[in-house]
Structure formats: structure tokens, C-alpha cells
Design a protein around this motif. Structure first.
Motif, PDB file in Angstrom:
ATOM      1  N   LEU A   1     -45.866 -13.390  24.477  1.00 21.02           N
ATOM      2  CA  LEU A   1     -46.313 -13.824  23.161  1.00 21.02           C
ATOM      3  C   LEU A   1     -45.192 -13.604  22.157  1.00 21.02           C
ATOM      4  N   VAL A   2     -45.264 -14.333  21.053  1.00 14.65           N
ATOM      5  CA  VAL A   2     -44.360 -14.086  19.928  1.00 14.65           C
ATOM      6  C   VAL A   2     -45.201 -13.680  18.726  1.00 14.65           C
ATOM      7  N   SER A   3     -44.609 -12.928  17.828  1.00 15.49           N
ATOM      8  CA  SER A   3     -45.349 -12.422  16.680  1.00 15.49           C
ATOM      9  C   SER A   3     -45.797 -13.562  15.767  1.00 15.49           C
ATOM     10  N   TYR A   4     -46.678 -13.236  14.832  1.00 13.03           N
ATOM     11  CA  TYR A   4     -47.187 -14.241  13.897  1.00 13.03           C
ATOM     12  C   TYR A   4     -46.133 -14.709  12.906  1.00 13.03           C
ATOM     13  N   ALA A   5     -44.916 -14.148  12.981  1.00 14.61           N
ATOM     14  CA  ALA A   5     -43.800 -14.647  12.170  1.00 14.61           C
ATOM     15  C   ALA A   5     -43.237 -15.940  12.765  1.00 14.61           C
ATOM     16  N   CYS A   6     -43.766 -16.342  13.914  1.00 14.90           N
ATOM     17  CA  CYS A   6     -43.294 -17.541  14.613  1.00 14.90           C
ATOM     18  C   CYS A   6     -44.450 -18.502  14.876  1.00 14.90           C
ATOM     19  N   LEU A   7     -44.089 -19.754  15.046  1.00 17.31           N
ATOM     20  CA  LEU A   7     -45.052 -20.787  15.429  1.00 17.31           C
ATOM     21  C   LEU A   7     -44.685 -21.318  16.814  1.00 17.31           C
ATOM     22  N   THR A   8     -45.697 -21.635  17.600  1.00 27.47           N
ATOM     23  CA  THR A   8     -45.481 -22.288  18.890  1.00 27.47           C
ATOM     24  C   THR A   8     -45.767 -23.775  18.719  1.00 27.47           C
ATOM     25  N   ILE A   9     -44.795 -24.610  19.062  1.00 27.85           N
ATOM     26  CA  ILE A   9     -44.907 -26.062  18.895  1.00 27.85           C
ATOM     27  C   ILE A   9     -44.992 -26.707  20.274  1.00 27.85           C
ATOM     28  N   LYS A  10     -46.056 -27.444  20.500  1.00 30.28           N
ATOM     29  CA  LYS A  10     -46.285 -28.089  21.792  1.00 30.28           C
ATOM     30  C   LYS A  10     -46.075 -29.595  21.656  1.00 30.28           C
ATOM     31  N   PRO A  11     -45.023 -30.143  22.269  1.00 28.03           N
ATOM     32  CA  PRO A  11     -44.723 -31.579  22.128  1.00 28.03           C
ATOM     33  C   PRO A  11     -45.676 -32.470  22.910  1.00 28.03           C
ATOM     34  N   GLN A  12     -45.861 -33.687  22.397  1.00 28.03           N
ATOM     35  CA  GLN A  12     -46.638 -34.691  23.118  1.00 28.03           C
ATOM     36  C   GLN A  12     -45.754 -35.350  24.177  1.00 28.03           C
ATOM     37  N   ASN A  13     -46.342 -36.294  24.899  1.00 29.81           N
ATOM     38  CA  ASN A  13     -45.610 -36.963  25.977  1.00 29.81           C
ATOM     39  C   ASN A  13     -44.517 -37.901  25.462  1.00 29.81           C
ATOM     40  N   ASN A  14     -44.555 -38.255  24.161  1.00 32.55           N
ATOM     41  CA  ASN A  14     -43.571 -39.194  23.626  1.00 32.55           C
ATOM     42  C   ASN A  14     -42.288 -38.513  23.159  1.00 32.55           C
ATOM     43  N   ILE A  15     -42.178 -37.195  23.369  1.00 34.86           N
ATOM     44  CA  ILE A  15     -40.952 -36.508  22.957  1.00 34.86           C
ATOM     45  C   ILE A  15     -40.690 -35.317  23.878  1.00 34.86           C
ATOM     46  N   TYR A  16     -39.445 -35.169  24.289  1.00 36.49           N
ATOM     47  CA  TYR A  16     -39.045 -34.029  25.108  1.00 36.49           C
ATOM     48  C   TYR A  16     -38.976 -32.776  24.248  1.00 36.49           C
ATOM     49  N   GLY A  17     -39.457 -31.681  24.791  1.00 39.55           N
ATOM     50  CA  GLY A  17     -39.354 -30.424  24.068  1.00 39.55           C
ATOM     51  C   GLY A  17     -37.909 -30.055  23.780  1.00 39.55           C
ATOM     52  N   LYS A  18     -37.017 -30.306  24.733  1.00 38.18           N
ATOM     53  CA  LYS A  18     -35.600 -29.948  24.554  1.00 38.18           C
ATOM     54  C   LYS A  18     -34.964 -30.830  23.482  1.00 38.18           C
ATOM     55  N   PHE A  19     -35.375 -32.086  23.384  1.00 38.15           N
ATOM     56  CA  PHE A  19     -34.858 -32.940  22.309  1.00 38.15           C
ATOM     57  C   PHE A  19     -35.327 -32.402  20.959  1.00 38.15           C
ATOM     58  N   LEU A  20     -36.599 -32.019  20.889  1.00 35.06           N
ATOM     59  CA  LEU A  20     -37.147 -31.455  19.662  1.00 35.06           C
ATOM     60  C   LEU A  20     -36.418 -30.169  19.285  1.00 35.06           C
TER      61      LEU A  20
END
Length: 302
Positions: A194-213
Motif C-alpha cells: 500500500l501507499v500512504s494517503y499522500a499518494c493516489l493510485t491511478i488505474k488506466p483503461q484499455n485505451n492507454i498503457y500505464g507506462k505511457f501514462l
């Protein structure tokens, strides 16, 4: 003496260790003749100035390299890799034109979810079955680079409770939203943490690569857009609703893959140079400490 932790050894063992006046005044010192002291001081003044100048020069090189890397990333994620492709107006002042078949979307339309854990700090755990709990200072470019030996750990029970709201998975992005806004980490493998609440977890859709984001978050284009949403108080911060409004340039998925492959190679090359420069700084610092120690203790003479 400070570098060799002499004062720490004399201080008490409290949360903020302190050194008493009597302890400080009873420390033994080597006292050479006054004339020798003067020669040592003159010599070390010259040598330390030379070392500091070298250090400043390397730090300037590091700054240039970091800016160069950011410019390489920005060019790739906003213009692509083909300089001959037909362009169109983007409608965004700081980007100007983008390839004709690329689109611009708000982040909320290329992500499944942007979320954080509950805003409370779980206790440290020494259980055998414990789970890493990362702070902003623990973040690296990718999760596989994190030093899990040095980070906080929480119990499996706390993890199960907190991960109901958000569970990190491969291809997600961790985004620091306080103080060091724009610090991002790519999750390159599945791992319970887990990461602390000082961070956000961003989950990409199928139309974009997480690594590109991930790379887009490191570009000047992203920093220009996000700056309008940053709340300035005691420390800069951005909420998840504001982050979801940030505009993202989205190439076709195949081009995203090519851009990621290109940036992985280029950034690895630049990071290698940066790491070598940082090692040079460490060597200079060690040399400076050694130089001072050897001459003020009489190991070497001027």
C-alpha cells in the motif's frame, strides 16, 4: 566529528537525541601549535573550495541532464517519433500541434479509477506476514526498484481493511499529490503493498498503457496543465477530482507502445549518466571528509 557520529554516540537515546553542555566540553581535541593550525586552515580552505567548485559543476550537469530527459519525454509523448507525420492544432497553448490521428482526453476518460487509502496511519508491524506501506520518500521510478527492507510495514489485517478501497496492481501508477507533486511510480509487477494517503493510485483503461501514462506524468505538458489545479497553502497539493480534469494527449495504442519502448531506452541511457554523476558527488564528499580528518589529526602534514 559530526560525520563520524561522535556527537550522536554521546547524546541520549531519546526520540530527538540531545547533547549536554558538559558532554560537549569534555570532548578531547588534538591541538597542534598555532602556526600549524594556521597552515592547516589555509590548506583546507584552498582544497575545500576546489572540491566545492567541482561539486557545483557536477550539480549543474545533473540539472541539465534532468531537463534534457524531461524534454526528450515531452517531445515523444506530445509529438510522437515520426517528424514527418501530418499535424493538427491541439487547442492547448503550451503544446501547439499534435499528430493528426492523436486525441486529447481528460484523465478521467482514460482511467478506470483514481483513489487513495483511508486517511489514517496504521501501526508498524513486526508480524511474519507483514505488508509494505510506502511513503512518498520510498517511491522509485518502478515498484521493483523500491527498497522494501527500509520502508514501513503493516499487519496483513490492516492491509486487508485498507486495500478494499484501493488495491495496487501491475500497470497502475502511483502519483504523489502532496509537496513533491509529480513524483510518480510505475507498478511493473503484481505485489501486495500500500501507499500512504499522500499518494493516489491511478488505474488506466484499455485505451492507454500505464507506462505511457507514467511518462506523460513526467512531461512538461503535464506540469503546465496540472499547475492550474494545485492548491498552494502550507504545501502544494492536488485532489483526485482536480487530477481527473487534467488533459492527456492519447496516441493510438500501437504508437504508445513504440513511444514507451523508445523512452525506456533513452531514459535508461540518461539515467546511467546521472547515476555516474551522483557517484562522483559521493566520492567528492568522501574525499573531502577524509582530507579534513587526515590533516586535523596529524595523519598528514601540510
Amino acid at each position: 566529528m559530526w560525520h563520524r557520529n561522535v556527537f550522536n554516540a554521546l547524546g541520549d537515546a531519546g526520540v530527538r537525541s540531545s547533547l549536554s553542555v558538559s558532554d560537549l566540553l569534555n570532548i578531547s581535541f588534538l591541538i597542534p601549535p598555532t602556526a600549524v593550525q594556521a597552515r592547516i586552515v589555509d590548506f583546507l580552505n584552498i582544497k575545500c573550495v576546489q572540491i566545492n567548485e567541482l561539486r557545483e559543476n557536477i550539480e549543474k550537469q545533473l540539472k541539465i541532464l534532468e531537463e534534457y530527459k524531461k524534454s526528450i519525454i515531452t517531445e515523444a509523448v506530445t509529438k510522437g517519433l515520426n517528424s514527418n507525420v501530418e499535424m493538427k492544432k491541439s487547442g492547448i497553448n503550451w503544446i501547439k500541434k499534435i499528430p493528426k490521428d492523436w486525441t486529447i482526453k481528460k484523465l478521467r476518460y482514460v482511467t478506470k479509477n483514481i483513489n487513495d487509502v483511508d486517511h489514517y496511519m496504521p501501526d508498524d508491524s513486526e508480524d511474519i506476514d507483514k505488508v509494505p506501506y510506502l511513503m512518498i520518500s520510498d517511491l522509485k521510478s518502478k515498484i521493483s526498484d523500491v527498497d522494501f527492507e527500509k520502508c514501513k510495514h503493516i499487519s496483513r489485517r490492516d492491509y486487508d481493511v485498507l486495500s478494499v478501497k484501493v488495491k495496487n496492481e501491475k500497470d497502475d501508477i502511483i502519483f504523489a499529490r502532496y509537496a513533491t507533486i509529480g513524483t510518480v511510480m510505475y507498478i511493473d509487477k503484481n505485489l501486495d503493498f500500500l501507499v500512504s494517503y499522500a499518494c493516489l493510485t491511478i488505474k488506466p483503461q484499455n485505451n492507454i498503457y500505464g507506462k505511457f501514462l507514467f511518462y506523460y506524468f513526467k512531461s512538461n505538458a503535464f506540469f503546465e496543465d496540472i499547475s492550474q489545479y494545485v492548491n498552494i497553502n502550507t504545501q502544494g497539493n492536488i485532489g483526485k477530482e482536480s487530477l481527473s480534469k487534467v488533459k492527456i494527449i492519447v496516441p493510438p495504442i500501437r504508437e504508445q507502445e513504440n513511444i514507451v519502448e523508445y523512452l525506456d531506452k533513452k531514459c535508461t541511457e540518461i539515467d546511467c549518466i546521472i547515476n555516474n554523476k551522483k557517484k562522483q558527488l559521493e566520492i567528492l564528499e568522501q574525499h573531502k571528509r577524509s582530507l579534513i580528518y587526515e590533516y586535523i589529526t596529524g595523519k598528514k602534514e601540510v
